[in-house]
Scaffold this motif. Structure first.
Motif, PDB file in Angstrom:
ATOM      1  N   UNK A 324      -4.489   0.365   0.381  1.00  8.45           N
ATOM      2  CA  UNK A 324      -4.943  -0.992   0.719  1.00  8.45           C
ATOM      3  C   UNK A 324      -6.360  -0.928   1.232  1.00  8.45           C
ATOM      4  N   UNK A 325      -7.066  -1.905   1.383  1.00 11.62           N
ATOM      5  CA  UNK A 325      -8.480  -2.011   1.820  1.00 11.62           C
ATOM      6  C   UNK A 325      -8.571  -1.777   3.321  1.00 11.62           C
ATOM      7  N   UNK A 326      -7.344  -1.736   3.959  1.00 16.06           N
ATOM      8  CA  UNK A 326      -7.356  -1.261   5.368  1.00 16.06           C
ATOM      9  C   UNK A 326      -6.625   0.036   5.450  1.00 16.06           C
ATOM     10  N   UNK A 327      -6.439   0.724   4.372  1.00 21.85           N
ATOM     11  CA  UNK A 327      -5.944   2.079   4.436  1.00 21.85           C
ATOM     12  C   UNK A 327      -4.443   2.361   4.492  1.00 21.85           C
ATOM     13  N   UNK A 328      -3.562   1.129   4.293  1.00 24.31           N
ATOM     14  CA  UNK A 328      -2.131   1.291   3.920  1.00 24.31           C
ATOM     15  C   UNK A 328      -1.830   1.990   2.616  1.00 24.31           C
ATOM     16  N   UNK A 329      -0.858   2.725   2.781  1.00 24.54           N
ATOM     17  CA  UNK A 329      -0.211   3.519   1.474  1.00 24.54           C
ATOM     18  C   UNK A 329       0.869   3.159   1.054  1.00 24.54           C
ATOM     19  N   UNK A 330       1.410   2.224   1.367  1.00 23.90           N
ATOM     20  CA  UNK A 330       2.469   1.468   0.752  1.00 23.90           C
ATOM     21  C   UNK A 330       2.218   0.142   0.158  1.00 23.90           C
TER      22      UNK A 330
END
Length: 896
Positions: A324-330
Motif C-alpha cells: 500500500x502507499x503507506x507500506x502495508x503488505x496485506x
C-alpha cells in the motif's frame, strides 16, 4: 437514478490531484471518480464504475453548450471552457498542493473555480456524493454556503460562494444548485474532506490558482540536465507525462501509485478489472528511471528510502511485489458486487490478490534503481547497503525457482525468462556498486551466481529455431518483456539473438499496430487490448539498435492511444479507438518518457561530433596561469549562503552532476553543463564564498569537514572550467592553478590538502612547505593531522575515492567509512598464495603520513580491510612482498 449520465469513454477524462488523492474530471465538467482522502481510500464519487449508484459532482451550463479543455501549461490544473451561442466561461479544477503540510489528515480540498468571460450563463451543479464505494446514500444538509453530510464519520463538506441560487433535491442524497453569472463574475466551490469550517466566504473560498501554478512550475523547473536544456520537439508531451507521474507520487511516504483508479477493464464486460492504487516495486522502479532521465533525483532517493523502511518493517526476510502507499503488505482482494462496473465489467475489485505472488524480477528493478542513484548522486548511503545486499542474496536464493512473472498470471508459477534475467541484473548491479564503493559483500559468490544465471538463460530460454528468446522455459511462446533484455544490458543490442527476438515479437505479438503482452494462456477469461507500455519498450529498443525509422513509425501509431490531454491508460483497442484499463497508467507514461528520450538520443547521436578545441582553449590548458573560479560577477544575487556554505554548494553541484549524467555513456556531460543556467546559478552561489567569514571553523572536525568539502567542490569545478575530457593531467599544474577566493584569501587544492589538512607538509614531489611563516592561512590549519583525509579527497581520477559530503558532527564515522571504502574498493590487493600485497600508490607517495616504514604503512592499510584480510596480513606481515598499484588518472565515473 442519474438519468442524465451514461458511461463516457475513458478518454473523456482528465486527472487532477495533490499527490495524496486524485479525481477524474469528464470533458463536460463532471467529477465521476474520486477517492478521499487518499488514492487508495474508498471512493466518494464513482459514477465511472456505476452510472446509477456511483455518485458524481457535476458543474456545467444549464443550456446547450460545447466544451473544450486543456491543462494550464506545465501544471496539473485543468481548464474547461464552456461555449454557448453568445457567451463563454472557464472552469478551473485542481487539488491544491501545500508543500508545507504534506500529510494534513484534517483538510484535503478540491477546488472548482468558475468565471464567465463574456455574456451571461446559467449553470447547474449536481452534487451526489456516495461514500464508501457507494454503500452509503447520505442525507445532505444544506446551509447558506455549504452542504454537509449528516453522516458523522464521513467529514465531507461542499462549500460555495453563491449568494443567489435555487436549490432542489431530485433524489435522496442528491442536491442541485442553479445559478446565473454574468461577464467577469465568478463562483468558487471547495470540496473539503476534514472538519473544516469557513467563516469568511469571500476570503477563504478564494481561488488559490496562482500559488498552485507556481508549485507545479517550480517542481517541473527543478529538473536539471541533459533533457532540460532545450525546447525539444517532445518537451510539452514529456512534461505532461512527468507531471502525471509526480501527481501519482504519494507525498507523505514517497511511494508511487501505479494508477489513480480501480477496476477499469482491460476488455469491456470482462473480468480483467484490477485495483491499481498501490505501489508495485516494478512500476515504481521504472518510474525512477524516467525521473532520473529528466534530472529529478529526489523522488528516486525518497522512494528507495521508503522501500528500505517498508522492507525492514516486516522483518527484512522477503520483499513483496507491491505494498500500500503507506507500506502495508496485506492487500486482500475483495469484490464489490453491488457495483455493476464500467460498461458492466464485473467484478469491481478493491485490493489485489497479486500481492501474494512471487515475482523475482523485482530484485533486478530495485538494484538497477540503486545503481542509477549511485550514478546520479555519486554515492550510496552506507545505511542502505545491507538492504541491497539482502536483495542480491534473495536473487541468489530464488532465481532457480519458478515464479508468477511480470504480468501476474493466475496459472503460474513457471520459469519465466524475464524474471531470471532480472535476477542476473540484481547481481550485476550489486557487484558494480560493491566494487565501486568498496562495500562489504560476498562479491565472488555473486559473480559465480551471475554467470550461472546467464548460462541457464542462454541454454533454456532461447529457441534457436525461432531465433528468439521465449516467455518461459519449455515453451515457444513470446513475451513483450523480452524486449527489455538489451535495455538492461543482458546482451548487446546488436547481438543476433536480440535482433531475432525483436523481429519475432513484432511479427507474432503485433495486432493492428499495438503489441500484446503475450498470446499464451494466463488463467483468465477474455482478451485484452494492445498494451501501451509494450509499444514504448519496442520504440526504446529499436532506438537503441539504431532502427530509428521503425521506432518513429511505432511512436506515431502509439500516440493514437493518448487522449487530447496527453493522458495514457493501460491498454488501447485501435479497432474501436477505446482506451482500456486503469487511468492514468504510470507504466504507460514512464514508457513514453523513456521511449522518446531514447529516440531523441538516437536521432541526435548520428549528428553529434565534439567540437575540436580552439587554439586558445588548447593553450589555456598548457599555460599555467592561476584561475579563480568564483570571481565571476553576479548579475543576479542568489540567496545568502549559511555560515558554512560547503553543504549548499556540494548539494547544488551534485544535483548538477546527476542532471547531466548520461547513463548511456556512463559520463557527465560537463561541456553541456557548463553552458546551462543551473551552472551559472552555481557559480553565482560560489562567488559568495568571497564574503564568508571563516571564524566559524572553531574545531578540528569543523575544519576537516569544511576543507574536504571545498577541496572536492573545487576539483569538480576545475574539471568543468577546463573542459577536461580524459584526465586532469591534461591541464598544466592543475592542483595549483585553480583557486577559490574565500574570506579575502585564495585557496588552491594543493593549499587545502598540503597546507591546511596535512598541517603544512610538503607536496611529495616538492621540498617546500606550502605556507610561509607569515602566511595568514596558517591559522586555518588543523591542530592534529588525520591520515584518513587521503581517503576523502577526490582528485578526479578513477583511483580516487568516490565523492561524499562531510559533516563536522559525524566526520569521524564518515572518515572511517571512507577509509574502508577506499581500501576495499581498489586500495589493497592481496595474493595469498604468492605472499604479495599491492597497495594504492597513495601509500607510496604519502608513506610518512601513514607511519613511515613499510610495515607501518601495511598495518595502517590493513586496519581498514575486512577482518579476515586484516588477520591474515598480521600473521604474514614479515613475509609479505609489498608493491604498489598503477594509478589510473582517467576521470572516474562520478566525474565523467
Amino acid at each position: 437514478m442519474f438519468s442524465w449520465l451514461m458511461f463516457r469513454p475513458i478518454s473523456d477524462y482528465g486527472i487532477i490531484g495533490n499527490m495524496q488523492s486524485a479525481a477524474l474530471v469528464s470533458r463536460d465538467g463532471s467529477i465521476d471518480y474520486c477517492s478521499l482522502p487518499y488514492f487508495d481510500s474508498p471512493t466518494v464519487f464513482a459514477a465511472l464504475l456505476d452510472d446509477e449508484k456511483g455518485g458524481l459532482f457535476s458543474l456545467q451550463p444549464d443550456h446547450p453548450f460545447s466544451a473544450t479543455r486543456e491543462y494550464l501549461p506545465d501544471t496539473n490544473i485543468l481548464a474547461t471552457t464552456f461555449q454557448s451561442a453568445d457567451s463563454h466561461a472557464v472552469l478551473f479544477d485542481f487539488m491544491p498542493v501545500d508543500a508545507r503540510d504534506s500529510d494534513n489528515l484534517n483538510d484535503h480540498r478540491l477546488h472548482r473555480c468558475l468565471t464567465v468571460k463574456n455574456g451571461k450563463m446559467n449553470f447547474v451543479l449536481r452534487y451526489a456524493p456516495r461514500p464508501e464505494y457507494a454503500t452509503i446514500v447520505p442525507r445532505l444538509s444544506a446551509r447558506r454556503h455549504s452542504i454537509a453530510l449528516d453522516t458523522g464519520h464521513i467529514p465531507l463538506t461542499l462549500f460555495h460562494s453563491l449568494d443567489d441560487y435555487s436549490i432542489s433535491q431530485p433524489d435522496r442524497g442528491t442536491i442541485e444548485l442553479r445559478f446565473s453569472l454574468e461577464a467577469r463574475q465568478n463562483a468558487r466551490f471547495q470540496l473539503a474532506w476534514g472538519n473544516s469550517v469557513i467563516e469568511d466566504t469571500e476570503r477563504e473560498l478564494r481561488c488559490r490558482l496562482q500559488e498552485n501554478i507556481d508549485f507545479w512550475h517550480s517542481w517541473l523547473n527543478s529538473c536539471s540536465g541533459l533533457n532540460c536544456m532545450s525546447d525539444a520537439v517532445w518537451r510539452h508531451s514529456i512534461n505532461r507525462s512527468l507531471l502525471i507521474l509526480k501527481l501519482l507520487t504519494f507525498q507523505p511516504t514517497g511511494a508511487i501509485a501505479a494508477a489513480a483508479t480501480t477496476s477499469l477493464p482491460e476488455s469491456p464486460g470482462g473480468e480483467r478489472n484490477w485495483d491499481y492504487r498501490f505501489t508495485w516495486i516494478r512500476d515504481a522502479s521504472f518510474t525512477l528511471k524516467a525521473f532520473f532521465a529528466l534530472g529529478h533525483i529526489n523522488e528516486a532517493d525518497h522512494f528507495i528510502r521508503w522501500l528500505h523502511t517498508t522492507y525492514s518493517r516486516y522483518g527484512g526476510s522477503s520483499l513483496n511485489i507491491m505494498y500500500s502507499l503507506r507500506g502495508d503488505n496485506n492487500l486482500e482482494e475483495h469484490s464489490l458486487n453491488h457495483l455493476k462496473g464500467y460498461m458492466d465489467s464485473r467484478p469491481v475489485r478493491t485490493g489485489n490478490l497479486a500481492h501474494t505472488q512471487n515475482q523475482w524480477d523485482i530484485y533486478g528493478e530495485v538494484m538497477d534503481s540503486a545503481l542509477r542513484l549511485s550514478d546520479y548522486a555519486g554515492k550510496i548511503d552506507e545505511a542502505l547497503w545491507p538492504f541491497f545486499v539482502d536483495i542480491c542474496n534473495l536473487a541468489c536464493r530464488n532465481w532457480r525457482q519458478p515464479d508468477d512473472g511480470i504480468w501476474e498470471v493466475r496459472n503460474g508459477p513457471a520459469h519465466f525468462v524475464y524474471s531470471k534475467v532480472m535476477c542476473w541484473v540484481a547481481l550485476d548491479r550489486g557487484i558494480i556498486i560493491a566494487k565501486r564503493f568498496g562495500f562489504d559483500a560476498p562479491v565472488n559468490s555473486w559473480i559465480e551466481s551471475r554467470q550461472q544465471i546467464r548460462e541457464d538463460i542462454l541454454q533454456n530460454g532461447f529457441d534457436s529455431r525461432k531465433n528468439s528468446f521465449v516467455q518461459r522455459y519449455g515453451s515457444t511462446d513470446l513475451d513483450a518483456s523480452l524486449l527489455l533484455l538489451p535495455l538492461v544490458n543482458f546482451l548487446p543490442a546488436d547481438d543476433p539473438r536480440i535482433q531475432g527476438t525483436i523481429d519475432a515479437c513484432m511479427n507474432e505479438l503485433m495486432a493492428d499496430g499495438f503489441l500484446l503482452r503475450y498470446r499464451s494462456d494466463d488463467g483468465l477469461e477474455g482478451r485484452e487490448g494492445g498494451f501501451v507500455l509494450c509499444n514504448f519498450w519496442l520504440i526504446e529498443t529499436l532506438a537503441l539498435c539504431g532502427r530509428t525509422s521503425e521506432a518513429r513509425q511505432v511512436l506515431d501509431t502509439t500516440l493514437e492511444a493518448s487522449n487530447d490531454l496527453g493522458i495514457f491508460s493501460e491498454e488501447y483497442d485501435r479497432t474501436t479507438g477505446m482506451m482500456l484499463g486503469n487511468v492514468p497508467q504510470a507504466f504507460s507514461h514512464i514508457g513514453f518518457i523513456n521511449a522518446v528520450t531514447a529516440l531523441q538520443y538516437s536521432l541526435g547521436s548520428d549528428n553529434i561530433s565534439k567540437p575540436r578545441p580552439s587554439l586558445a582553449e588548447r593553450l589555456r590548458k598548457l599555460i599555467p596561469l592561476t584561475v579563480t573560479l568564483n570571481e565571476t560577477a553576479a548579475p543576479a544575487s542568489p540567496p545568502p549562503l549559511p555560515s558554512d556554505p560547503s553543504a549548499e554548494l556540494k548539494k547544488q553541484l551534485v544535483r548538477l552532476q546527476g542532471g547531466f549524467f548520461d547513463s548511456r555513456t556512463g559520463q557527465v556531460d560537463y561541456r553541456l553543463m557548463k553552458r546551462s543556467p543551473e551552472f551559472m546559478r552555481y557559480r553565482r552561489l560560489a562567488a559568495q564564498l568571497k564574503h564568508t567569514d571563516l571564524g566559524f571553523l572553531d574545531s578540528d572536525n569543523a575544519k576537516k569537514a569544511f576543507w574536504i568539502n571545498i577541496y572536492n567542490i573545487l576539483i569538480i569545478d576545475g574539471v568543468i572550467e577546463f573542459d577536461i575530457e580524459h584526465s586532469v593531467l591534461e591541464i598544466a599544474n592543475f592542483f595549483q592553478r585553480i583557486t577559490y577566493a574565500i574570506d579575502g584569501m585564495h585557496f588552491s587544492p594543493d593549499d587545502i590538502e598540503h597546507g591546511i589538512l596535512r598541517r603544512n607538509r610538503p607536496h611529495p614531489a616538492l621540498p617546500l612547505k606550502p605556507f610561509r611563516s607569515d602566511d595568514p592561512r596558517r591559522q586555518l590549519m588543523v591542530e592534529s593531522f588525520d591520515p584518513r583525509i587521503h581517503f576523502a579527497l577526490v582528485c578526479a581520477s578513477s583511483s580516487c575515492p568516490p565523492i561524499e559530503f562531510y559533516d563536522h558532527r559525524q566526520i569521524d564515522r564518515q572518515l572511517d567509512i571512507a577509509a574502508r571504502s577506499f581500501i576495499n574498493r581498489n586500495g589493497l590487493e592481496l595474493q595469498k598464495e604468492r605472499l604479495q600485497l599491492r597497495l594504492s600508490r597513495i601509500f607510496l607517495w604519502y608513506g610518512d603520513d601513514f607511519g613511515g616504514t613499510t610495515a607501518d604503512v601495511v598495518r595502517y592499510a590493513a586496519s581498514f580491510a575486512d577482518s579476515e584480510t586484516a588477520r591474515w596480513i598480521s600473521r604474514h606481515l614479515d613475509d609479505l612482498h609489498v608493491s604498489y598499484l598503477p594509478y589510473n588518472w582517467n576521470l572516474n565515473s562520478a566525474l565523467g
